[in-house]
Design an enzyme around this catalytic site. Structure first.
Site, PDB file in Angstrom:
ATOM      1  N   GLN A 126     -44.635  38.627   9.030  1.00 53.85           N
ATOM      2  CA  GLN A 126     -44.054  39.466   7.979  1.00 53.85           C
ATOM      3  C   GLN A 126     -42.592  39.803   8.332  1.00 53.85           C
ATOM      4  O   GLN A 126     -41.933  38.979   8.938  1.00 53.85           O
ATOM      5  CB  GLN A 126     -44.886  40.746   7.750  1.00 53.85           C
ATOM      6  CG  GLN A 126     -46.249  40.489   7.093  1.00 53.85           C
ATOM      7  CD  GLN A 126     -47.309  39.964   8.046  1.00 53.85           C
ATOM      8  OE1 GLN A 126     -47.557  40.545   9.093  1.00 53.85           O
ATOM      9  NE2 GLN A 126     -47.961  38.864   7.700  1.00 53.85           N
ATOM     10  N   HIS A 185     -46.665  30.528   8.422  1.00 58.47           N
ATOM     11  CA  HIS A 185     -45.478  30.066   9.145  1.00 58.47           C
ATOM     12  C   HIS A 185     -45.434  28.549   9.111  1.00 58.47           C
ATOM     13  O   HIS A 185     -46.342  27.889   9.599  1.00 58.47           O
ATOM     14  CB  HIS A 185     -45.493  30.594  10.590  1.00 58.47           C
ATOM     15  CG  HIS A 185     -45.394  32.084  10.671  1.00 58.47           C
ATOM     16  ND1 HIS A 185     -45.348  32.777  11.857  1.00 58.47           N
ATOM     17  CD2 HIS A 185     -45.310  33.028   9.694  1.00 58.47           C
ATOM     18  CE1 HIS A 185     -45.251  34.070  11.593  1.00 58.47           C
ATOM     19  NE2 HIS A 185     -45.240  34.245  10.289  1.00 58.47           N
ATOM     20  N   LYS A 227     -39.397  32.328  10.384  1.00 57.41           N
ATOM     21  CA  LYS A 227     -39.773  32.692  11.761  1.00 57.41           C
ATOM     22  C   LYS A 227     -40.493  31.546  12.451  1.00 57.41           C
ATOM     23  O   LYS A 227     -40.282  31.286  13.628  1.00 57.41           O
ATOM     24  CB  LYS A 227     -40.682  33.947  11.756  1.00 57.41           C
ATOM     25  CG  LYS A 227     -40.026  35.176  11.174  1.00 57.41           C
ATOM     26  CD  LYS A 227     -40.997  36.327  11.039  1.00 57.41           C
ATOM     27  CE  LYS A 227     -42.103  36.095  10.046  1.00 57.41           C
ATOM     28  NZ  LYS A 227     -41.689  36.038   8.643  1.00 57.41           N
TER      29      LYS A 227
HETATM   30  P1  GDP Z   1     -41.985  32.329   7.963  1.00 55.61           P
HETATM   31  O1  GDP Z   1     -43.175  32.968   7.336  1.00 55.61           O
HETATM   32  O2  GDP Z   1     -40.936  33.310   8.326  1.00 55.61           O
HETATM   33  O3  GDP Z   1     -42.344  31.435   9.116  1.00 55.61           O
HETATM   34  O4  GDP Z   1     -41.357  31.402   6.839  1.00 55.61           O
HETATM   35  P2  GDP Z   1     -42.162  30.399   5.858  1.00 55.61           P
HETATM   36  O5  GDP Z   1     -42.625  29.240   6.645  1.00 55.61           O
HETATM   37  O6  GDP Z   1     -43.174  31.148   5.066  1.00 55.61           O
HETATM   38  O7  GDP Z   1     -41.027  30.030   4.833  1.00 55.61           O
HETATM   39  C1  GDP Z   1     -39.851  29.397   5.238  1.00 55.61           C
HETATM   40  C2  GDP Z   1     -39.757  28.045   4.529  1.00 55.61           C
HETATM   41  O8  GDP Z   1     -38.461  27.542   4.656  1.00 55.61           O
HETATM   42  C3  GDP Z   1     -40.676  26.985   5.126  1.00 55.61           C
HETATM   43  O9  GDP Z   1     -41.085  26.114   4.109  1.00 55.61           O
HETATM   44  C4  GDP Z   1     -39.763  26.257   6.120  1.00 55.61           C
HETATM   45  O10 GDP Z   1     -40.150  24.912   6.362  1.00 55.61           O
HETATM   46  C5  GDP Z   1     -38.469  26.308   5.371  1.00 55.61           C
HETATM   47  N1  GDP Z   1     -37.263  26.371   6.206  1.00 55.61           N
HETATM   48  C6  GDP Z   1     -37.070  26.993   7.395  1.00 55.61           C
HETATM   49  N2  GDP Z   1     -35.771  26.917   7.753  1.00 55.61           N
HETATM   50  C7  GDP Z   1     -35.147  26.227   6.777  1.00 55.61           C
HETATM   51  C8  GDP Z   1     -33.787  25.856   6.552  1.00 55.61           C
HETATM   52  O11 GDP Z   1     -32.882  26.158   7.327  1.00 55.61           O
HETATM   53  N3  GDP Z   1     -33.506  25.176   5.402  1.00 55.61           N
HETATM   54  C9  GDP Z   1     -34.473  24.857   4.499  1.00 55.61           C
HETATM   55  N4  GDP Z   1     -34.100  24.179   3.414  1.00 55.61           N
HETATM   56  N5  GDP Z   1     -35.754  25.178   4.674  1.00 55.61           N
HETATM   57  C10 GDP Z   1     -36.083  25.876   5.794  1.00 55.61           C
HETATM   58  P1  IMO Z   2     -44.989  35.786   6.910  1.00 55.65           P
HETATM   59  O1  IMO Z   2     -45.436  36.036   8.316  1.00 55.65           O
HETATM   60  C1  IMO Z   2     -44.185  37.423   2.956  1.00 55.65           C
HETATM   61  C2  IMO Z   2     -46.743  40.735   1.634  1.00 55.65           C
HETATM   62  C3  IMO Z   2     -47.695  40.505   0.481  1.00 55.65           C
HETATM   63  C4  IMO Z   2     -47.724  41.899  -0.125  1.00 55.65           C
HETATM   64  C5  IMO Z   2     -47.680  42.797   1.110  1.00 55.65           C
HETATM   65  C6  IMO Z   2     -49.046  43.283   1.578  1.00 55.65           C
HETATM   66  O2  IMO Z   2     -45.312  34.434   6.405  1.00 55.65           O
HETATM   67  O3  IMO Z   2     -43.555  36.162   6.732  1.00 55.65           O
HETATM   68  P2  IMO Z   2     -51.049  42.104   2.855  1.00 55.65           P
HETATM   69  O4  IMO Z   2     -51.895  40.918   2.477  1.00 55.65           O
HETATM   70  O5  IMO Z   2     -50.332  41.946   4.149  1.00 55.65           O
HETATM   71  O6  IMO Z   2     -51.787  43.391   2.772  1.00 55.65           O
HETATM   72  O7  IMO Z   2     -49.932  42.180   1.693  1.00 55.65           O
HETATM   73  O8  IMO Z   2     -47.073  42.027   2.132  1.00 55.65           O
HETATM   74  N1  IMO Z   2     -46.879  39.784   2.768  1.00 55.65           N
HETATM   75  C7  IMO Z   2     -45.991  38.818   3.045  1.00 55.65           C
HETATM   76  N2  IMO Z   2     -44.888  38.423   2.389  1.00 55.65           N
HETATM   77  N3  IMO Z   2     -44.519  36.837   4.125  1.00 55.65           N
HETATM   78  C8  IMO Z   2     -45.612  37.235   4.808  1.00 55.65           C
HETATM   79  O9  IMO Z   2     -45.903  36.776   6.030  1.00 55.65           O
HETATM   80  C9  IMO Z   2     -46.430  38.243   4.250  1.00 55.65           C
HETATM   81  N4  IMO Z   2     -47.578  38.850   4.638  1.00 55.65           N
HETATM   82  C10 IMO Z   2     -47.825  39.795   3.731  1.00 55.65           C
HETATM   83  O10 IMO Z   2     -47.207  39.544  -0.402  1.00 55.65           O
HETATM   84  O11 IMO Z   2     -46.540  42.120  -0.843  1.00 55.65           O
HETATM   85 MG    MG Z   3     -44.317  32.844   5.593  1.00 54.89          MG
END
Ligand code: GDP
Ligand code: IMO
Ligand code: MG
Length: 430
Positions: free
Chosen positions: A225, A43, A18
């Site tokens: 999330q 994020h 996201k």
């Molecule tokens: P979010 O919580 O939904 O914002 O996602 P996160 O940042 O926790 O996890 C997504 C991970 O994938 C991060 O390390 C991003 O830099 C990485 N990422 C996002 N889009 C891509 C993609 O298209 N390819 C790869 N290889 N990594 C990506």
């Molecule tokens: P983003 O925005 C993935 C999960 C936790 C746990 C459950 C409850 O980066 O996608 P909490 O601390 O919210 O009470 O935990 O939700 N969880 C996530 N898993 N991405 C997240 O956020 C999360 N935020 C909470 O691991 O299972």
């Molecule tokens: Mg995340």
């Protein structure tokens, strides 16, 4: 009034990318709003060689001049937020138009302590929370015992409210958990000074948003999330304590349903989950390990290894319905390169029944076996592909298969973490 608003919503169990997609779209936006969750979110935004990990701040904060809003539906940890702001400042990023809702609830140290104690009590059935005090802070909000950012504006009222809250909490700590509670002095060490630092940012954010929308500003609502972690629509009780779904944006940002405009679902090309709870398409073999390493699937907030699985069409159809996705962005598509076959669950087999809808009952869910469609994989590295034609036919086939299965058009395909690793199939949606 012409509306130009878009909600970016996770369709799985979080971490769908996201942050990357919001940052990509934020270039064209005027206002970026977080509407729920708190520092449980992680994020990741990659700009050139720089990697930013955002927990409270919307992923639009890296562009100068954008209005960034922390909406009333969030829960904020003042200490973590101040350090997030300081870390960004050290790296030359100063959000010059940051606004924090004066109705947002604050996470206090007793919430974090309760998060830890409650997880211990659950023993074998741990939620696997991020330990950021999220659940207990939302509990207090609903229990009408929360402290809001606006409460910090008046010292006398703040002390009066806190005295009552501490009395209630300390009874709980003593009687239920037999542990030491918190004093006003404890809160004065770190939390209250941090909360006071945030005072200059407080605003009536729905009023601000209404004024911006009236002017025709482009607004992005950034979910944290994902749908399967939603308090109502997720795999309860293995969920977070807020509403990440598109409807949550109305309440959490303070806008009307018609003002949400378009809804873009963010879907990883496979599935991940961090923490406890059911995961029907989970892979516990070398393929899962390979995807985890290639996709660097370790939590942004906690560093925990993420559980990996095939794409789950049943869970995704559920997400499409509840959120009303107009379009999807498929992310981490590049990670699938090198797999001989790729599986996608299209239904669940439950005894003699074929389930097409995600069941609410976890006992049923546990007995479900995914029914898979097998698609051909591809060898080629696709991380520098700039358009659909540059993708191998099997990859294009995967995209059209998903469009058919979910009956939603795919607008963006992300093939790497950087901004320029984004294939745009449709840019008319926003
Ligand atoms: P979010 O919580 O939904 O914002 O996602 P996160 O940042 O926790 O996890 C997504 C991970 O994938 C991060 O390390 C991003 O830099 C990485 N990422 C996002 N889009 C891509 C993609 O298209 N390819 C790869 N290889 N990594 C990506
Ligand atoms: P983003 O925005 C993935 C999960 C936790 C746990 C459950 C409850 O980066 O996608 P909490 O601390 O919210 O009470 O935990 O939700 N969880 C996530 N898993 N991405 C997240 O956020 C999360 N935020 C909470 O691991 O299972
Ligand atoms: Mg995340």
């Amino acid at each position: 009034m012409k509306l130009s608003t878009l909600a970016v919503v996770g369709s799985q169990w979080g971490d769908e990318g996201k942050g990357k997609i919001t940052d990509f779209l934020a270039e064209r936006a005027d206002v970026i709003v977080r509407y729920q969750g708190g520092p449980n979110a992680g994020h990741t935004v990659v700009v050139g060689k720089d990697i930013f990990k955002l927990h409270h701040l919307p992923s639009g904060v890296l562009y100068p001049g954008k209005i960034c809003i922390l909406g009333n539906g969030m829960v904020l940890d003042p200490v973590t937020l101040c350090s997030e702001l300081n870390n960004l400042k050290e790296r030359g990023v100063v959000p010059d138009k940051l606004f924090i809702s004066d109705r947002v609830h604050l996470i206090m140290p007793y919430h974090k302590k309760l998060d830890e104690l409650e997880e211990k009590v659950r023993s074998g059935n741990k939620i696997g929370t991020t330990m950021r005090g999220i659940g207990p802070a939302y509990v207090d909000k609903i229990f009408r015992l929360g402290l809001r950012s606006g409460d910090v504006q008046n010292e006398n009222e703040l002390r009066e409210k806190l005295a009552f809250i501490l009395q209630m909490k300390n009874e709980l700590f003593a009687k239920l958990y037999d542990v030491q509670g918190f004093t006003m002095e404890d809160l004065e060490e770190e939390y209250l000074p941090a909360a006071r630092m945030l005072l200059p940012y407080l605003a009536d954010t729905p009023v601000l948003l209404a004024e911006e929308m009236e002017k025709g500003s482009k607004v992005l609502f950034e979910g944290a999330q994902g749908t399967m972690l939603d308090i109502d629509h997720g795999t309860y009780p293995y969920v977070t304590s807020s509403s990440p779904v598109s409807g949550g944006a109305c309440i959490g940002a303070g806008v009307a349903p018609f003002q949400i405009g378009t809804v873009l679902g963010i879907t990883k090309a496979y599935t991940t989950r961090v923490g406890g709870g059911p995961f029907p398409t989970e892979l516990k073999d070398h393929i899962g390990d390979m995807i985890r390493e290639k996709g660097k699937e370790y939590g942004t907030t906690t560093g925990r290894p993420r559980r990996i699985g095939w794409l789950d069409g049943v869970a995704l159809r559920h997400a499409c319905r509840i959120n009303g996705f107009y379009y999807l962005a498929i992310t981490l598509f590049d990670v699938l390169s090198g797999l001989e076959t790729i599986k996608v669950a299209t239904a669940y087999q439950y005894g003699s029944q074929l389930l097409e809808h995600f069941p609410a009952n976890l006992n049923i869910l546990e007995k479900c076996n995914p029914v898979y469609m097998e698609l051909n994989g591809w060898e080629e590295d696709i991380s520098e592909a700039k358009n659909l034609q540059a993708l191998p036919p099997q990859a294009r086939n995967y995209i059209s298969f998903l469009e058919e299965l979910l009956r939603v058009k795919i607008a963006l395909v992300s093939v790497g973490p950087r901004r320029d690793q984004t294939i745009v199939l449709n840019d008319k949606f926003y």
